[in-house]
Structures are given as structure tokens and as C-alpha cells.
Design an enzyme around this catalytic site. Structure first.
Site, PDB file in Angstrom:
ATOM      1  N   CYS A   1       0.642  -1.352  -0.100  1.00 32.17           N
ATOM      2  CA  CYS A   1      -0.234  -0.426   0.273  1.00 32.17           C
ATOM      3  C   CYS A   1       1.379   0.966   0.052  1.00 32.17           C
ATOM      4  CB  CYS A   1      -0.867  -0.244   1.589  1.00 32.17           C
ATOM      5  SG  CYS A   1      -2.013  -1.218   1.228  1.00 32.17           S
TER       6      CYS A   1
ATOM      7  N   ARG B   1       4.751   0.290  -6.162  1.00 29.86           N
ATOM      8  CA  ARG B   1       4.847  -1.232  -5.558  1.00 29.86           C
ATOM      9  C   ARG B   1       3.399  -1.913  -5.138  1.00 29.86           C
ATOM     10  NH1 ARG B   1       6.603   1.982  -0.312  1.00 29.86           N
ATOM     11  NH2 ARG B   1       5.386   1.449   1.230  1.00 29.86           N
TER      12      ARG B   1
ATOM     13  N   TRP C   1      -3.211  -2.482  -1.648  1.00 23.52           N
ATOM     14  CA  TRP C   1      -2.686  -3.771  -2.327  1.00 23.52           C
ATOM     15  C   TRP C   1      -3.299  -4.726  -1.039  1.00 23.52           C
ATOM     16  CZ3 TRP C   1       0.178  -8.061  -0.048  1.00 23.52           C
ATOM     17  CH2 TRP C   1       0.795  -9.016  -1.072  1.00 23.52           C
TER      18      TRP C   1
ATOM     19  N   ASN D   1      -1.372   1.503   5.809  1.00 19.99           N
ATOM     20  CA  ASN D   1      -0.239   0.562   5.429  1.00 19.99           C
ATOM     21  C   ASN D   1       0.362  -0.350   6.341  1.00 19.99           C
ATOM     22  OD1 ASN D   1       1.693  -1.094   3.787  1.00 19.99           O
ATOM     23  ND2 ASN D   1       3.506   0.790   3.638  1.00 19.99           N
ATOM     24  N   GLY D   2       0.288  -1.863   6.116  1.00 24.04           N
ATOM     25  CA  GLY D   2       0.678  -2.435   7.207  1.00 24.04           C
ATOM     26  C   GLY D   2      -0.120  -3.610   7.615  1.00 24.04           C
TER      27      GLY D   2
ATOM     28  N   GLU E   1      18.205 -16.184 -10.011  1.00 25.62           N
ATOM     29  CA  GLU E   1      17.824 -14.933 -10.353  1.00 25.62           C
ATOM     30  C   GLU E   1      17.635 -15.014 -11.907  1.00 25.62           C
ATOM     31  OE1 GLU E   1      17.108 -12.550  -8.329  1.00 25.62           O
ATOM     32  OE2 GLU E   1      17.167 -10.910  -9.579  1.00 25.62           O
TER      33      GLU E   1
ATOM     34  N   LYS F   1      13.380 -13.655 -12.472  1.00 25.42           N
ATOM     35  CA  LYS F   1      12.620 -12.543 -13.260  1.00 25.42           C
ATOM     36  C   LYS F   1      12.250 -13.303 -13.794  1.00 25.42           C
ATOM     37  CE  LYS F   1      14.114 -10.004 -11.961  1.00 25.42           C
ATOM     38  NZ  LYS F   1      14.906  -9.485 -10.656  1.00 25.42           N
TER      39      LYS F   1
ATOM     40  N   GLU G   1       8.456 -13.841 -12.314  1.00 29.94           N
ATOM     41  CA  GLU G   1       7.706 -13.035 -11.900  1.00 29.94           C
ATOM     42  C   GLU G   1       6.534 -11.478 -13.184  1.00 29.94           C
ATOM     43  OE1 GLU G   1      10.157 -10.226  -9.344  1.00 29.94           O
ATOM     44  OE2 GLU G   1      11.572 -10.254 -10.583  1.00 29.94           O
TER      45      GLU G   1
ATOM     46  N   HIS H   1      18.316 -36.127 -10.536  1.00 31.16           N
ATOM     47  CA  HIS H   1      17.269 -36.502  -8.969  1.00 31.16           C
ATOM     48  C   HIS H   1      16.401 -36.354  -9.098  1.00 31.16           C
ATOM     49  CE1 HIS H   1      21.159 -37.651  -7.533  1.00 31.16           C
ATOM     50  NE2 HIS H   1      21.511 -36.727  -7.643  1.00 31.16           N
TER      51      HIS H   1
ATOM     52  N   LYS I   1       6.300  -3.801  -4.889  1.00 30.18           N
ATOM     53  CA  LYS I   1       7.472  -3.127  -4.483  1.00 30.18           C
ATOM     54  C   LYS I   1       7.954  -4.210  -3.008  1.00 30.18           C
ATOM     55  CE  LYS I   1      11.076  -2.472  -6.052  1.00 30.18           C
ATOM     56  NZ  LYS I   1      12.353  -3.026  -7.079  1.00 30.18           N
TER      57      LYS I   1
END
Ligand code: F6R
Length: 608
Positions: free
Chosen positions: A2, A27, A75, A101-102, A481, A485, A488, A504, A603
């Protein structure tokens, strides 16, 4: 996550709030809203969807008169994305408005209590509890009321609050969620992050946990939880607003990919002095460095991936044992802290809830902590014993690129410093490595110059469903990474595997035309990884290899080869990451996705 913006001043608030919220879009959010005091009452407009919807509903803010207001991008955590669940939230008489926010962890308990007292909830959010609690305790004194509420809250919050009968004031408070305060000639601001206020001011105040601020149009007053006035010093933001704008690029992600040569140089150069590595901010004597017995490296997502690289580099160079942990695991696994332990936490935002909690866990156990952080003044930067800043500048795209690259640089520098002080790296070897480090910006530039080749390749893979990334050692770290990338931002399922681990289990997933990206940069492991490449090709895989210039042997085994300039074996991830970032970017772009704001992601993950 948020985003919060608040404004009080001489100008019409709503357009300023909308503009500020647009700077926080990165964000991640699914709904947005604003509340403005119009001289008579607090008016609120909010809606599900992008800010564009809110802008249309308010004609760019023009339909909401008034010079005091708060705004929010949400969010969703508690309750689906909807008009009702969007912030701000009102108390029953619409005399108090709150943005949050939280996460309020004890909200169910509080909600039940409030319902017993007759409060009616209209949303599914934890935030609505806050506004009814404020209503319940309100005695005409906002400060007293807010502190009473704070004492009852468990969890994390940054709040912007307006009271109808204090129309010349805006209040804000935070605990474990970011919030900054900005001061300008034309009024004062609160925001979740600096870019939201940069157009108006470069003087910002970072408030600490459980501190409050009262804003009027020409003053800021800071308080602790005992309602005592405290003084907070402003920080002058050096970077320019253009650093947080697209500057001609279609997406922030591409702009940030292209900023990597500069970001790497900015992080590196100030720490190179007369053929030596100087990390003053480390605050450790040579004796203390020699006494390090063990290092924990902790982070989430890409920050964790740089930690995996750092394990290879620190252990290889400095011969100090390193354990790398995901922050969300570390905080609950009851780790063993022995004397001589150094804990390094890595975070672009400096606000990631799990990483912050892991840092606190380490501090509570009395070990030395070091933050590698990008956002100046963020919680991790302030709470760690020492902070080594990465000078990547503001990173807006949700998928990290330049922050990742600068974290690697900070880690190489630490590894080399430790190795030299402990005398396991000679001065001559270190100087040779410094020369290699200095070449990285221009080598990255060179790789960026070949973007068309990767774009062309990426366009062939827009419809693919599964991709595997394989490598050994440091090449495994970069595979992690590369895979993250891709998944996402392109929504293609991808997995990273240590190449030797494929047989395996995972190799059963390889079929005709499955794309396998093999990173092969470690000379002593060339042959080993190449035999894994053979194994997947025999089963029909199409192999894209990323390897060092001169390693033409790979062409016999791979279908498509990307060559990297020559560098020290410990620094190859700084180069290998470039084609992998570009590949993900162009797949996402080719699929017509929102590269900068992938679905469901935020973000800055300020909740657990
Ligand atoms: C991936 C990405 C995330 C972050 C992670 C940690 O592209 O950006 O995986 O790396 O959320 O964030 P920070 O570094 O802010 O702690």
C-alpha cells in the site's frame, strides 16, 4: 505494498494527492482512494482498479475542493480488492478518515469488541478497526486519541489520519511500515516513499517506530508515544526527480536495466582508494574482522539470491563459513548465534518485514549486524549496527535489476576486504581483482549493446510454458535469479536447478523443445555442466547457454550461445545477469504484460 500520501497547504489537495499516488504505483496496488476536507465535511472517493479510474471519477481531482487530504493505493491483504475495501475508511459519522499501510494482527479481537459496543463494519479490512477505535477513544484531542489506539494495536502500521473538527491538521504515525514527512513552502506532506513528494520538496523527515507527527500547512511537530515533543532532523534528498521517472524508456524496468553501469560504478568507486578497499561504514577494526567466525546472510527474493552468490565469494576468498537464509525462515528457525557471528541483511527497500524481523532477531541475540540497503533512512538502514548503502538510486519497477547488481558489488567488496585483512588474499591478487571490478560497468554496457539478439530470441519463447535454469556453484546462484526474473514478470513457470541435481528428479519434466538456460562461467565446472546440457538435449530440450568469451566448446552442445566478457571467476554473475534480465523483460513485453507492475506483486513487502 500500500501507498500513503497526505497533503496540507495552500493548494488544492486532490490533484496533489493523485499525482503523489501515481509515484507510488510501483509499490503494487489494486484499488485507490482519496479523502479531502472541503471546508464543511470530509469528502471521499475511492474505487477498485488503477488510479486512472479514480482520476476519471474526480476529473483529475478537480471535483474535490479543499487543501487538506489523504490518499491511498491498496494492495489487498484482508478482504478482496473492491470499492468498499479500498481506503480511506470512515468512522460512522464521517468525522474521522484513515489510510493505513501494514497489518493489524489483533484486528479480529478488536473488531469483536467494537461490534459488541455497537460499531457496524462495512468492509472486510483490518483498517476499519482503526477508524472505529479512534472514534471510540476520541475526546477532542487527536494526539491523546491516537496514542490510546496505538497501545491497543498489534502488528504494523503507517497511518494518515484526518479529524473533521481539526480541519487544519493532518496526523501520521508509524510502526514497522514506512512513512516519510516532507516540508515545503507550499505545504507539508506525508508519504510512503520519497518519490511521492520529490516534485515539491527535497527535505524529508524519517520518523521512527511509534512516533507521530502533526502537520499543519506551515508546521511539523513530532511526538513520541508519550505525546512528548521530539526533534527530528531533516534529510536532504540528493537524487533528482528524473531519476524516478521513465526518461523516454517504455518501462522503468528497462530504464533501470540500462542504469546498471552507473549504479555499479557509483557503488564501487567511493570504496576504492589507492589500490585498497575502504568500507568506513563497516565500523569494524581489522582485529574484529579477523575474529569473524561465521557469517549469516539474510534476505528475501532477489536479495537472497545475491546472498547465495556472496556465500560462494566470501567462502572462496575469505574462507569464512557463510550460511544463507531466507528471512522468512531465519526468523522462526531458532538459529544458533555464537560469539564471532556477523549477520548481514540485504534489502533494496530496507523495509521488507521478514528481513527487518530477522535483523531484530539477530540484534536481540547480541551479534554484530550489517545492512546492505538501497533506500537511505529506511528501517533496516536505521536499525542495523552498520549500513553499507548500495547507490543504485530509486528503483521503481517491481522486479529488481539495478539494486540486485549493486548488492553484488557490495558483497564482492566485503569478501575482498575480509580476505585481505585475514591475509588469505595477497595485495597483488586484490589489486588484480580491483582492476576487474573497475571494468564491470563498461562490460555491462557492452552486453546491453547486444540487446537485439536477446530480444529476437525472447520473441520465440512468448508461448512457452516451462523454462529451466541450470548452473553449478556461482552459476547456480545466477540461475535462481534468472528464473525468478522470468516467472515474476512473464508468468511463465520456471525453475532453477543446481545442474548436478537435475537427474535426481527434475529431468523427468524435460520434453521436446523445453527451454533450458544453462549458465556456464566457472572454468573448473565447464565439463560437468556441459554433460548436464547433453543430458537435457538428448531428451529434446532447446538449450540457451550463457558462457565466457572463448569457451566455444559450448557451441557443440547448446543451441544458442551468449558470450560474456572475461572477468574474475567470482564476478561473473554481474555479467550473466544482464542477458537474463533482458530475456525476461522482452518476454514480458512481447506478451503485452505490464512489465513494471506484475500481477499480485508489490515492490516493498512490508507485511509478513
Ligand atoms: C524480485 C524482487 C523481490 C525482492 C524481495 C526483497 O525481482 O524484487 O524478490 O528482491 O522482495 O525486497 P527487498 O530487497 O526490498 O528487501
Amino acid at each position: 505494498m500500500c501507498g500513503i500520501v497526505g497533503y496540507i497547504g495552500e493548494q488544492q489537495a486532490a490533484p496533489i494527492l493523485l499525482e503523489g499516488l501515481s509515484k507510488l504505483e510501483y509499490r503494487g496496488y489494486d484499488s485507490a482512494g482519496i479523502a479531502v476536507y472541503d471546508g464543511n465535511e470530509i469528502k471521499m472517493v475511492k474505487s477498485r482498479g488503477k488510479l486512472k479510474v479514480l482520476e476519471e471519477l474526480t476529473q483529475g481531482g478537480m471535483t474535490l475542493p479543499g487543501c487538506v487530504g489523504i490518499g491511498h493505493t491498496r494492495w489487498a491483504t484482508h478482504g478482496s480488492p473492491s470499492d468498499i475495501n479500498a481506503h480511506p475508511h470512515f468512522n460512522k459519522n464521517h468525522t474521522i478518515a484513515v489510510v493505513h499501510n501494514g497489518i493489524i494482527e489483533n484486528y479480529m479481537k478488536l473488531r469483536k469488541k467494537l461490534e459488541k459496543k455497537g460499531y457496524v463494519f462495512v468492509s472486510e479490512t483490518d483498517t476499519e478497526v482503526l477508524v472505529h477505535l479512534l472514534d471510540y477513544y476520541y475526546n477532542g484531542n487527536p494526539l491523546e486519541t491516537i496514542t490510546k489506539v496505538m497501545y491497543r494495536l498489534e502488528g504494523s502500521y503507517a497511518l494518515g489520519i484526518m479529524f473533521k473538527d481539526h480541519p487544519e491538521e493532518v496526523y501520521a504515525v508509524r510502526k514497522d511500515s514506512p512513512l516519510i514527512v516532507g516540508k515545503s513552502e507550499a505545504g507539508n506532506f506525508i508519504a510512503s516513499d520519497v518519490p511521492a513528494v520529490l516534485k515539491h520538496t527535497r527535505d524529508v523527515y524519517f520518523i521512527d517506530n511509534q512516533e507521530m507527527v502533526k502537520l499543519t500547512k506551515d508546521s511539523l511537530t513530532f511526538y513520541n508515544i508519550d505525546e512528548e515533543e521530539i526533534s527530528v532532523e531533516p534529510t536532504h534528498i540528493e537524487w533528482d526527480i528524473t531519476a524516478a521517472e521513465k526518461g523516454g524508456y517504455e518501462y522503468f524496468m528497462l530504464k533501470e536495466i540500462y542504469e546498471q553501469p552507473k549504479a555499479v560504478a557509483d557503488t564501487l568507486n567511493p570504496r576504492l582508494k589507492n589500490n585498497d578497499i575502504v568500507i568506513e561504514e563497516l565500523g569494524m577494526t581489522d582485529e574484529e574482522i579477523r575474529n569473524i567466525k561465521k557469517i549469516f546472510i539474510i534476505g528475501c527474493g532477489s536479495a537472497y539470491h545475491t546472498g547465495v552468490t556472496a556465500k560462494y565469494v566470501i567462502e572462496g576468498l575469505a574462507r569464512i563459513p557463510v550460511e544463507v537464509d531466507l528471512a522468512s525462515e531465519f526468523r522462526y528457525r531458532n538459529p544458533i548465534f555464537e560469539p564471532g557471528t556477523l549477520v548481514i541483511v540485504i534489502s533494496q527497500s530496507g523495509e521488507t518485514a521478514d528481513t527487518l524481523a530477522a535483523l531484530r532477531e539477530a540484534k536481540a541475540n547480541g551479534v554484530k549486524t550489517l545492512g546492505i540497503v538501497n533506500v537511505v533512512g529506511s528501517s533496516i538502514a536505521r536499525e542495523a549496527d552498520a549500513v553499507m548503502y548500495t547507490w543504485a538510486g530509486p528503483e521503481i519497477a517491481v522486479a529488481t535489476t539495478k539494486a540486485y547488481s549493486t548488492q553484488l558489488i557490495a558483497e564482492y567488496l566485503l569478501a575482498m576486504k575480509f580476505a585481505r585483512v585475514r591475509d588469505v588474499l595477497s595485495q597483488e591478487e586484490m589489486e588484480g581483482m580491483i582492476e576487474d571490478l573497475k571494468k564491470l560497468p563498461e562490460q555491462i554496457e557492452f552486453l546491453l549493446g547486444n540487446k537485439e539478439k536477446i530480444q529476437h530470441f525472447a520473441n520465440r519463447y512468448l508461448a512457452t510454458e516451462h523454462v529451466f535454469f541450470i548452473g553449478r556453484g556461482i552459476d547456480y546462484a545466477i540461475s535462481l535469479e534468472g528464473s525468478l526474473k522470468l516467472k515474476e514478470i512473464s508468468y511463465i513457470h520456471s525453475e532453477a536447478y543446481a545442474a548436478g541435481e537435475l537427474k535426481h528428479g527434475t529431468i523427468s519434466l524435460i520434453e521436446e523443445d523445453t527451454l533450458v538456460t544453462a549458465v556456464i562461467t566457472q572454468k573448473e565446472l565447464y565439463k560437468k555442466t556441459l554433460s548436464n546440457v547433453q543430458e537435457v538435449r538428448t531428451r529434446g530440450a532447446f538449450v540457451l547457454a550463457v558462457t565466457n568469451t572463448g569457451n566455444t566448446e559450448v557451441e557443440k552442445s547448446a543451441d544458442y550461445v551468449i558470450y560474456l566478457p572475461e572477468t574474475n571467476k567470482y564476478f561473473t554473475n554481474s555479467l550473466a545477469v544482464i542477458p537474463l534480465q533482458l530475456f525476461s523483460y522482452y518476454v514480458s513485453l512481447g506478451k503485452g504484460l505490464d512489465v513494471d507492475k506484475p500481477r499480485n506483486l508489490a515492490k516493498s513487502v512490508t507485511v509478513e
